[in-house]
Write an enzyme that holds these catalytic residues in place. Structure first.
Site, PDB file in Angstrom:
ATOM      1  N   ALA A   1     -14.825 -43.749 -56.194  1.00  0.00           N
ATOM      2  CA  ALA A   1     -14.920 -43.372 -55.059  1.00  0.00           C
ATOM      3  C   ALA A   1     -16.094 -42.170 -55.099  1.00  0.00           C
ATOM      4  CB  ALA A   1     -13.419 -42.516 -54.737  1.00  0.00           C
TER       5      ALA A   1
ATOM      6  N   GLY B   1     -12.447 -45.673 -58.729  1.00  0.00           N
ATOM      7  CA  GLY B   1     -12.209 -46.674 -57.660  1.00  0.00           C
ATOM      8  C   GLY B   1     -12.875 -48.129 -57.626  1.00  0.00           C
TER       9      GLY B   1
ATOM     10  N   GLU C   1     -10.700 -50.024 -59.595  1.00  0.00           N
ATOM     11  CA  GLU C   1      -9.468 -50.172 -58.981  1.00  0.00           C
ATOM     12  C   GLU C   1      -9.817 -51.323 -58.075  1.00  0.00           C
ATOM     13  OE1 GLU C   1      -9.168 -46.046 -58.416  1.00  0.00           O
ATOM     14  OE2 GLU C   1      -6.902 -45.942 -59.251  1.00  0.00           O
TER      15      GLU C   1
ATOM     16  N   GLU D   1     -11.583 -40.697 -64.180  1.00  0.00           N
ATOM     17  CA  GLU D   1     -11.440 -39.710 -63.184  1.00  0.00           C
ATOM     18  C   GLU D   1     -11.165 -38.351 -63.800  1.00  0.00           C
ATOM     19  OE1 GLU D   1     -10.398 -42.863 -62.980  1.00  0.00           O
ATOM     20  OE2 GLU D   1     -10.178 -43.582 -61.041  1.00  0.00           O
TER      21      GLU D   1
END
Ligand code: CO8
Length: 257
Positions: free
Chosen positions: A65, A108, A111, A131
């Site tokens: 992200a 992300g 993911e 993260e």
């Protein structure tokens, strides 16, 4: 589309989506994710498409992200932005999704690859959930899907240390379907998509739904739990410090606050 390139007729019955923020290693900002959601919806409604490949470039599938977009946010900001409704819509794509991964698939990005139905990786792929290194935790399914894919021990190790694994290791742990030399990963992903595109699209949709159902009842609950905890990390000073340190290219100093 600004941050993705779409080729609906890449091959007969196969569409290709390329994440396209190369300078930022395809970091997934809100706009990119919105574009991806809208494109997948349109491709789902397009009878000329029976399988979809999502890829990045050789250097990065996606490095996570967009940290710069999230850095100053509070837990309440994150809750209000509600970016996971976009992820939920992506996860409901009916057609088979193949992630063709080379380079970084982190946070992300990992993911997103796991949200796809199958992953073809290049030997240069690097998967990880880093993260923790920036004071937060996975929020888009990482703690749930990674654990189901590779088991508790390895998932715990990756989520708690943030270390990366190679395409080869990912293959060994069962995260990816196949790992091939970098010149071959798009070819392999296309070959897989072509094989699936020869099947009945109705049967493929129903079969995909059924395989997913094998763990989705528990996944729903797990995702809700993960999201709450992800938002909660934004109530900590460590999140601010971790993300700021990344932006300033220095080592973070965590205080446990
Ligand atoms: N967000 C924003 N910018 C990024 C990101 C990112 N995730 N990753 C890389 N970039 C930017 C860098 O800041 C840099 O920009 P600039 O040139 O302006 O300084 C550019 O991309 C190139 O990156 P580097 O210079 O760092 O390239 P290196 O080859 O030295 O390092 C790495 C590559 C190891 C991938 C490094 O960039 C890195 O560690 N990136 C961050 C990885 C990370 O922590 N990802 C997880 C992010 S958090 C997350 O994904 C939460 C998911 C849950 C919620 C999902 C909601 C969408």
């Amino acid at each position: 589309m600004e941050f993705i390139k779409v080729t609906p007729e890449y091959k007969p019955y196969i569409a290709l989506i390329e994440l396209n923020r190369p300078k930022e290693l395809n970091a997934l900002n809100l706009q990119l994710m919105g574009e991806l959601r809208d494109t997948l919806k349109a491709l789902d409604d397009n009878d000329k498409v029976r399988a979809i490949i999502i890829t990045g470039n050789e250097k990065a599938f996606a490095a996570g992200a967009d940290i710069k977009q999230m850095a100053g946010k509070s837990a309440v900001d994150m809750l209000k932005i509600d970016q996971f409704s976009t992820w939920d819509q992506i996860r409901k794509t009916k057609k088979p999704l193949i992630a063709a991964v080379s380079g970084f698939a982190l946070g992300g990005g990992c993911e997103l690859a796991m949200t796809c139905d199958m992953i073809i990786a290049s030997e240069t792929a690097k998967f990880g959930q880093p993260e923790i290194k920036i004071g937060v935790m996975p929020g888009a399914g990482g703690t749930q899907r990674l654990t189901k894919a590779i088991g508790k021990a390895k998932a715990m190790e990756l989520v708690l240390t943030g270390r990366f694994i190679s395409g080869e290791e990912a293959m060994q742990y069962g995260l990816v379907n196949k790992v091939v030399p970098v010149e071959m990963y798009m070819y392999e992903a296309t070959k897989l998509a072509e094989e699936i595109a020869q099947m009945s699209p109705i049967a493929a949709q129903l079969a995909k739904e059924s395989v997913n159902r094998s763990f989705e009842t528990h996944l729903d609950e797990g995702l809700t739990f993960e999201r709450k905890n992800f938002y909660l990390t934004f109530a900590s000073e460590d999140q601010t410090e971790g993300m700021q340190a990344f932006i300033e290219k220095r080592k973070p100093e965590y205080k446990g606050k």
